[in-house]
Design an enzyme around this catalytic site. Structure first.
Site, short mmCIF file in Angstrom:
data_model
loop_
_atom_site.label_atom_id
_atom_site.label_comp_id
_atom_site.label_asym_id
_atom_site.label_seq_id
_atom_site.Cartn_x
_atom_site.Cartn_y
_atom_site.Cartn_z
N ASP A 105 0.87 -1.18 0.00
CA ASP A 105 0.00 0.00 0.00
C ASP A 105 0.90 1.23 0.00
O ASP A 105 1.81 1.33 0.82
CB ASP A 105 -0.87 -0.02 1.27
CG ASP A 105 -2.21 0.66 1.07
OD1 ASP A 105 -2.22 1.78 0.52
OD2 ASP A 105 -3.24 0.10 1.50
N ASP A 114 -3.13 4.83 -2.34
CA ASP A 114 -4.15 5.50 -1.52
C ASP A 114 -4.55 6.84 -2.15
O ASP A 114 -3.69 7.59 -2.61
CB ASP A 114 -3.50 5.74 -0.15
CG ASP A 114 -4.51 6.06 0.94
OD1 ASP A 114 -5.38 5.22 1.20
OD2 ASP A 114 -4.43 7.16 1.52
N GLU A 173 -6.80 3.99 -5.63
CA GLU A 173 -8.09 4.25 -4.99
C GLU A 173 -8.59 5.58 -5.53
O GLU A 173 -7.91 6.59 -5.40
CB GLU A 173 -7.93 4.33 -3.47
CG GLU A 173 -9.25 4.55 -2.76
CD GLU A 173 -9.10 5.06 -1.34
OE1 GLU A 173 -10.05 4.97 -0.57
OE2 GLU A 173 -8.02 5.58 -1.00
N HIS A 233 -11.11 -2.45 3.95
CA HIS A 233 -10.91 -2.02 5.34
C HIS A 233 -11.64 -0.73 5.68
O HIS A 233 -11.59 -0.28 6.83
CB HIS A 233 -9.42 -1.86 5.59
CG HIS A 233 -8.84 -0.74 4.76
ND1 HIS A 233 -8.77 -0.81 3.38
CD2 HIS A 233 -8.35 0.47 5.10
CE1 HIS A 233 -8.26 0.32 2.92
NE2 HIS A 233 -8.00 1.12 3.94
N ASP A 234 -12.27 -0.09 4.70
CA ASP A 234 -12.96 1.17 4.95
C ASP A 234 -14.47 1.03 4.97
O ASP A 234 -15.19 2.03 5.07
CB ASP A 234 -12.61 2.19 3.84
CG ASP A 234 -11.18 2.66 3.92
OD1 ASP A 234 -10.62 2.69 5.03
OD2 ASP A 234 -10.61 3.00 2.86
C1 GLC Z 1 -7.89 5.83 2.15
C2 GLC Z 1 -7.70 4.61 3.03
C3 GLC Z 1 -8.28 4.88 4.37
C4 GLC Z 1 -7.54 6.05 4.97
C5 GLC Z 1 -7.54 7.26 4.04
C6 GLC Z 1 -6.49 8.25 4.43
O1 GLC Z 1 -9.21 6.10 1.89
O2 GLC Z 1 -8.25 3.49 2.42
O3 GLC Z 1 -8.21 3.78 5.23
O4 GLC Z 1 -8.11 6.40 6.18
O5 GLC Z 1 -7.24 6.91 2.70
O6 GLC Z 1 -5.21 7.74 4.18
#
Ligand code: GLC
Ligand code: CA
Length: 539
Positions: free
Chosen positions: A101, A198, A238, A313-314
């Site tokens: 990641d 991310d 993402e 995980h979100d």
């Molecule tokens: C992304 C991650 C999340 C995190 C955010 C800030 O959305 O998946 O878990 O809190 O970025 O890094």
């Protein structure tokens, strides 16, 4: 899409590990890398080809590792770089790839870049972050409050799109871009096979507009991933995007940017927000289907790879936000997996999904740890009653995905020998890996079969066609290539008659016993049948 440069990635069954919650090897209540290494056989048995590992770098853990203090080292709680090297070696021996990641948009304020930068304008790191004498706009942070924070040391404001301790890097500074390339190269030299990136859409800013898709976004992505050294990597960004033009820009092979994206329409356009009262909390599966069809057709037309996922995980567990009767957990979980993973794209399975883990409805905020959840609770205390707040959190918290992986029915679910950092699932004594493996009819066993089936050519390269027509509360689609034709029939939660005529050669997969011969018939709740069709060469 034959000879497409990214097509070989379609064969990867990818499993996401949230390291803090996967397996604790040394009895401190926190998952770690040696714990992961000790469980690789589970992944192999499931049929996994690659792991996406959520961040495991040094971090104060305000956002569980998404606030990185040192990109070159492993978080103490997770082990050491040597442990990491052993882990990747074992993965590669088992023919499992490793996707790390990468968090390029922000660092922890504990990172030395920030510690230096805040010292003042003469510091060599001064321009590594965005500093302003007063906030240039009214952007809000994703975890609540203004995105601008006054720093007592520098006596200026800095941007934090997430938590106050996650300061946004200034990507307009070429030194920042060089620093990120160095980080990528360090891990590539150690043998990683890819990156999940991310919030990629946020690295370039337009301070007079939105905090995403800034004017230099694509140039900066190419700066990172357009280089020959990294062109073999699997990269998935993402990206909360629904613009077709933007998607093409991010991941058309000719652009040398990313391999694919995580798009989220099937989450956020198919349900109300995350934190909702029960009555509003369900996914509308007809809407999920609509978005899947749209993006299947689009990515197929444009020769792009699509990602297939229901959980990460979100997100609270998808399964818990469908209309399910507990007794139909098997049918619902297997339906959901079949509906997604036989589409065309790269499948991602989030830890626990393979045994049908559900949200655990705790009755106290003390059972929650996530910064997003805790901030939501604080901010809304005056607005809702305690009962309502807990109901919303029990529907929407990211912690549902972060509770310890239930391995067996021993104390703490076999995750740890001491009290874990976060409470275990309430039902771990029944829903756990050991039980699932012992039961021939388990969700786990179905996943094994499904993940194997989807590697057959027709599911990898085969053309997708939606056959649902006007039918509601079901999803029927075809995949075909020059040799085979299959029809995936998915009934949603209601029992209903589905009138469809198919020349069935054989049934490849189903999640109910006692299958009637006819395919035009009444389908049971969450029933799935994958039909292989007799090909008439002259049709
Ligand atoms: C992304 C991650 C999340 C995190 C955010 C800030 O959305 O998946 O878990 O809190 O970025 O890094
Ligand atoms: Ca540990």
């Amino acid at each position: 899409m034959k000879n497409h440069p990214y097509n070989h990635f379609l064969k990867w069954n990818i499993y996401q590990i949230y390291p803090r919650s996967f397996c604790d090897s040394n009895g401190d209540g926190i998952g770690d890398l040696n714990g992961i290494t000790s469980r690789l056989n589970h992944l192999k048995a499931l049929g996994i080809d690659a792991v996406w590992l959520s961040p495991c770098y040094q971090s104060p853990n305000d956002d569980n590792g998404y606030d990185i203090a040192d990109y070159y080292d492993i978080m103490d709680e997770f082990g050491s770089l040597d442990d990491w090297k052993i882990m990747i070696k074992k993965m590669h021996e088992l023919d499992i790839k490793l996707i790390m990641d990468l968090v390029p948009n922000h660092t922890s304020t504990a990172h030395h870049f920030f510690q230096e930068s805040r010292k003042g304008k003469d510091n060599p790191y001064s321009e590594y972050y965005y500093w302003f004498d007063s906030p240039p706009n009214d952007w809000q942070a994703a975890f609540g409050g203004s995105a601008w924070q006054y720093d007592e040391v520098r006596k200026q404001y800095y941007l934090h799109s997430y938590a106050i301790s996650q300061a946004d890097l200034n990507w307009d500074n070429p030194q920042v871009r060089q620093a990120m390339r160095d980080i990528i190269d360090f891990w590539v030299d150690l043998g990683v096979d890819g990156f999940r990136i991310d919030v990629i859409d946020q690295i370039s800013k337009d301070f007079s507009g939105h905090n995403a898709f800034g004017p230099h976004l694509h140039e900066y992505i190419r700066d990172m991933f357009g280089r020959d050294k990294v062109k073999h990597l699997f990269t998935v960004g993402e990206c909360w995007v629904d613009s077709e033009e933007e998607i093409i820009k991010h991941c058309h092979p000719s652009r040398r940017e990313l391999v694919t994206l995580f798009q989220f329409d099937h989450f956020d356009k198919a349900r109300q927000g995350k934190f909702t009262l029960d009555k509003d909390s369900r996914y509308d599966l007809n809407a999920v289907k609509k978005h899947l069809v749209k993006w299947q057709n689009f990515t197929q037309k444009e020769s792009l790879l699509y990602t297939l996922f229901t959980d990460n995980h979100d997100q609270p567990r998808f399964l818990s936000r469908m209309n399910i009767d507990e007794r139909l957990r098997y049918q619902a979980a297997t339906m959901l997996a079949t509906m997604f993973y036989l589409l065309k794209g790269v499948p991602f399975i989030y830890q626990g999904q393979e045994i049908g883990v559900l949200n655990s409805r705790y009755q106290s905020i003390n059972s929650y740890r996530d910064i997003e959840t805790l901030n939501f609770y604080e901010e809304n205390k005056g607005r809702y009653s305690e009962t309502q707040l807990l109901e919303m959190i029990n529907n929407g918290s990211r912690d549902h995905a972060r509770r310890p992986m239930p391995w067996d029915d021993s104390s703490y679910g076999g995750f740890s020998i001491v009290t874990p950092w976060i409470d275990v699932n309430l039902d771990y004594q029944t829903i756990n890996v050991k039980n699932a493996k012992a039961d021939e009819h388990s969700i786990f066993n179905y996943y094994q079969t499904l993940l194997k089936l989807r590697k057959e050519d027709v599911f990898i390269e085969g053309i997708f066609t939606d056959l649902s027509d006007k039918r509601q509360d079901c999803f029927i689609y075809q995949r075909h290539d020059e040799n085979r034709k299959v029809v995936v029939l998915i009934n949603f939660e209601k029992e209903q008659m589905i009138d469809i005529n198919l020349d069935v050669k054989q049934i490849l997969l189903s999640n109910y016993d006692d299958l009637p011969d006819e395919c035009a018939r009444i389908y049971r709740p969450f029933e799935v049948v994958v039909y292989e069709i007799i090909e008439s060469k002259h049709a």
